[in-house]
Enzyme design. Structure first.
Site, mmCIF file in Angstrom:
data_model
loop_
_atom_site.group_PDB
_atom_site.id
_atom_site.type_symbol
_atom_site.label_atom_id
_atom_site.label_comp_id
_atom_site.label_asym_id
_atom_site.label_seq_id
_atom_site.Cartn_x
_atom_site.Cartn_y
_atom_site.Cartn_z
ATOM 1 N N ASN A 179 46.668 -6.117 125.393
ATOM 2 C CA ASN A 179 47.620 -7.472 125.796
ATOM 3 C C ASN A 179 47.963 -7.434 127.188
ATOM 4 O O ASN A 179 47.889 -8.747 127.688
ATOM 5 C CB ASN A 179 48.665 -7.391 124.842
ATOM 6 C CG ASN A 179 49.677 -6.094 125.325
ATOM 7 O OD1 ASN A 179 49.214 -5.209 125.658
ATOM 8 N ND2 ASN A 179 50.867 -6.241 124.675
ATOM 9 N N GLU A 276 54.889 4.199 126.328
ATOM 10 C CA GLU A 276 55.423 2.818 125.860
ATOM 11 C C GLU A 276 54.886 2.185 124.623
ATOM 12 O O GLU A 276 53.574 1.676 124.600
ATOM 13 C CB GLU A 276 55.033 1.971 127.277
ATOM 14 C CG GLU A 276 56.246 1.020 127.448
ATOM 15 C CD GLU A 276 55.522 -0.377 126.261
ATOM 16 O OE1 GLU A 276 55.933 -0.681 125.451
ATOM 17 O OE2 GLU A 276 54.839 -1.208 127.081
ATOM 18 N N CYS A 310 54.993 -6.378 123.103
ATOM 19 C CA CYS A 310 55.436 -5.172 122.407
ATOM 20 C C CYS A 310 57.169 -5.288 122.467
ATOM 21 O O CYS A 310 57.815 -4.981 121.611
ATOM 22 C CB CYS A 310 55.164 -3.675 122.976
ATOM 23 S SG CYS A 310 55.266 -3.656 124.902
ATOM 24 N N GLU A 489 58.587 3.124 132.856
ATOM 25 C CA GLU A 489 57.522 2.520 134.071
ATOM 26 C C GLU A 489 58.236 1.602 134.914
ATOM 27 O O GLU A 489 59.385 0.975 134.716
ATOM 28 C CB GLU A 489 56.222 1.850 133.474
ATOM 29 C CG GLU A 489 55.667 2.777 132.322
ATOM 30 C CD GLU A 489 54.117 2.079 131.915
ATOM 31 O OE1 GLU A 489 53.047 2.487 132.150
ATOM 32 O OE2 GLU A 489 54.411 1.096 131.224
#
Length: 515
Positions: A179, A276, A310, A489
């Site tokens: 994505n 993640e 997400c 991150e």
């Protein structure tokens, strides 16, 4: 229409769709690995392991991709291992300068990057442009942090002291999702390189292009050969990376089931992992909120990148006293979103990544209706007027009459679908919002500042928003609680995930030994 001409390393792109290449077959080059500073084909190619990558918008063949097996993964890791000595011994300032040059090159070529990112992902080009900037921001941000990475000096008794050093881990591996391909390549490589590590990246097999373009930019900027490498392939290639004995860390973005496999594969080598993963994030709208802003936040939290995000706020809880007003505004604005050609600047909903994902979304919608949900708008397969656009397009969908136990409310749909749920009390909605195995993001809209902080303090999510949603800044950590992942991150904290601490004791007197 976007009619700019773009040139990509021997591949000339003219107009919106036409591709004229210097290679004989008129397609993009087959060799799409990037190892030791150049595009390469696998050493021992297996003709049965060539994947056909389709362009989401058109359904046409975009590229044929040779899968990287053990030989190719080992070659990439070995290249990174050999480059580590030189790269890790540079000063942070030297590393930062190279990264700054890379960021500038991407700025100069941002429209080219956006073009290929759109063709790779199917997302609207206006979004792809933003994604390019998220990669630029990451590289610039960590280039600035590179000279600041240092340890501590600790005074001890009798003039002795200790000091700590933050040292790089070695070869780091990154595995991205489809994505946000360029964003993930930037988010994962930038902190790794800034900290003195070298890097091997495996993009999704559905979006292989821009990670290699980034490699060429790094090389042009002066990054030593082998410091950034790309191997292409599906899950088997990722497993080879995770299990490789010379890989010290794995950073993965994707689904919870795959994240569990990555963690298990890395466990054998006691590797550091950053995960993640998925989400089913809540957004709570109280009656005193600015409803226009709340609707905007709900749309940002559900319809970017065709809903394939997400952190999306796919469970929107609205206080019952303002439900009708909120829904009226949301349905009206959602209905005005243009679905169609991702290359058009005014398109807001592009193509789903592939047929299987579109089918999955439509299956969730069918199930939701059977469980009693009502479609307030959207949720239909759309056929664009342009006959070349043979991909899968779904109009953004608002579901009402939802309850917490519905499958569509509990599971990650990963499509342009938002479930609207009513509530009456703060205590009730906080409990319901937290009733999920995920914990990636969460948000609240209210003009009561005290309540906003009180609710956020109780929210079991790693990335939270007050009166906005799905905004990202590279200076701010991003990551989740519970099954949504481990580590972070972006932000200063990311340095901790790409370095290891060495402690050194220095004795300034005699050794006091009891024997």
């Amino acid at each position: 229409m976007w009619l700019q001409q773009v040139v990509l390393r021997g591949v000339q792109v003219v107009g919106r769709r036409g591709v004229c290449s210097t290679v004989s077959n008129g397609k993009l080059p087959l060799h799409f690995n990037y190892i030791n500073g150049e595009r390469v084909s696998p050493l021992n190619p297996d003709p049965t392991q060539v994947m056909k990558v389709l362009e989401p918008a058109t359904g046409d063949l975009l590229i044929e991709l040779e899968t990287s097996g053990p030989d190719e993964v080992n070659r990439a890791v070995q290249s990174a291992k050999e480059a580590f000595t030189e790269w890790s011994q540079l000063t942070g300032l030297q590393r930062g300068r190279i990264m700054q040059r890379a960021a500038q090159i991407i700025k100069d070529r941002q429209e080219e990057f956006a073009y290929w990112e759109t063709r790779d992902t199917g997302k609207p080009i206006y979004e792809a442009r933003m994604d390019i900037w998220t990669a630029i921001d990451a590289i610039e941000y960590f280039s600035g942090l590179a000279p600041t990475i240092a340890g501590q000096h600790v005074p001890l008794a009798n003039g002795s002291f200790a000091y700590t050093k933050k040292e790089p881990l070695g070869v780091c591996a990154g595995i991205g999702a489809w994505n946000y391909p360029i964003q993930m390549a930037g988010w994962k490589s930038a902190p790794a390189l800034a900290c003195g590590n070298t890097f091997v990246f495996k993009p999704s097999q559905f979006t292989p292009i821009t990670a290699v373009m980034l490699g060429e930019v790094y090389t042009e900027a002066g990054l030593p050969h082998g410091c950034y490498n790309v191997v292409q392939g599906a899950g088997e290639t990722g497993t080879l990376l995770c299990e490789h004995p010379d890989v010290a860390k794995v950073s993965f973005t994707g689904s919870v089931p795959t994240g569990s496999k990555v963690m298990a594969a890395a466990a054998g080598g006691i590797k550091t992992v950053t995960l993640e993963l998925g989400g089913k994030s809540p957004l709570i709208v109280f009656a005193d909120a600015n409803l226009d802003n709340a609707v905007g936040g709900a749309m940002l939290g559900n319809f970017l990148s065709q809903g394939e995000v997400c952190s999306n706020a796919t469970r929107v809880f609205v206080e019952n006293s303002v439900m009708d007003q909120f829904l009226a505004k949301l349905v009206e604005r959602t209905g005005r979103m243009k679905v169609g050609d991702p290359m058009d600047d005014d398109t807001r909903v592009g193509a789903m990544i592939h047929q299987d994902q579109a089918d999955k979304v439509m299956t969730y919608l069918d199930g939701a209706k059977k469980e009693g949900a009502v479609v307030a708008c959207g949720g239909e397969l759309v056929t664009p007027d342009d006959p070349r656009l043979k991909g899968c397009y779904i109009s953004p969908c608002v579901l009402t009459n939802c309850h917490d136990n519905m499958t569509v409310v509990r599971e990650e749909v990963f499509g342009p679908v938002v479930s609207i749920l009513g509530f009456d009390t703060e205590e009730e909605v906080v409990q319901r919002a937290n009733n999920t195995e995920f914990g990636l993001a969460g948000g609240v809209f209210t003009n009561d500042l005290t309540r906003a902080h009180r609710v956020i303090a109780q929210m079991q999510a790693g990335t939270c928003y007050i009166n906005n949603f799905n905004i990202i800044d590279v200076a701010v950590p991003f990551g989740g609680f519970k099954k949504s992942g481990l580590g972070r991150e972006n932000g200063l904290v990311t340095v901790e995930y790409y370095t290891q601490v060495k402690t050194v004791y220095v004795e300034m007197g005699d050794v006091d030994a009891p024997f």
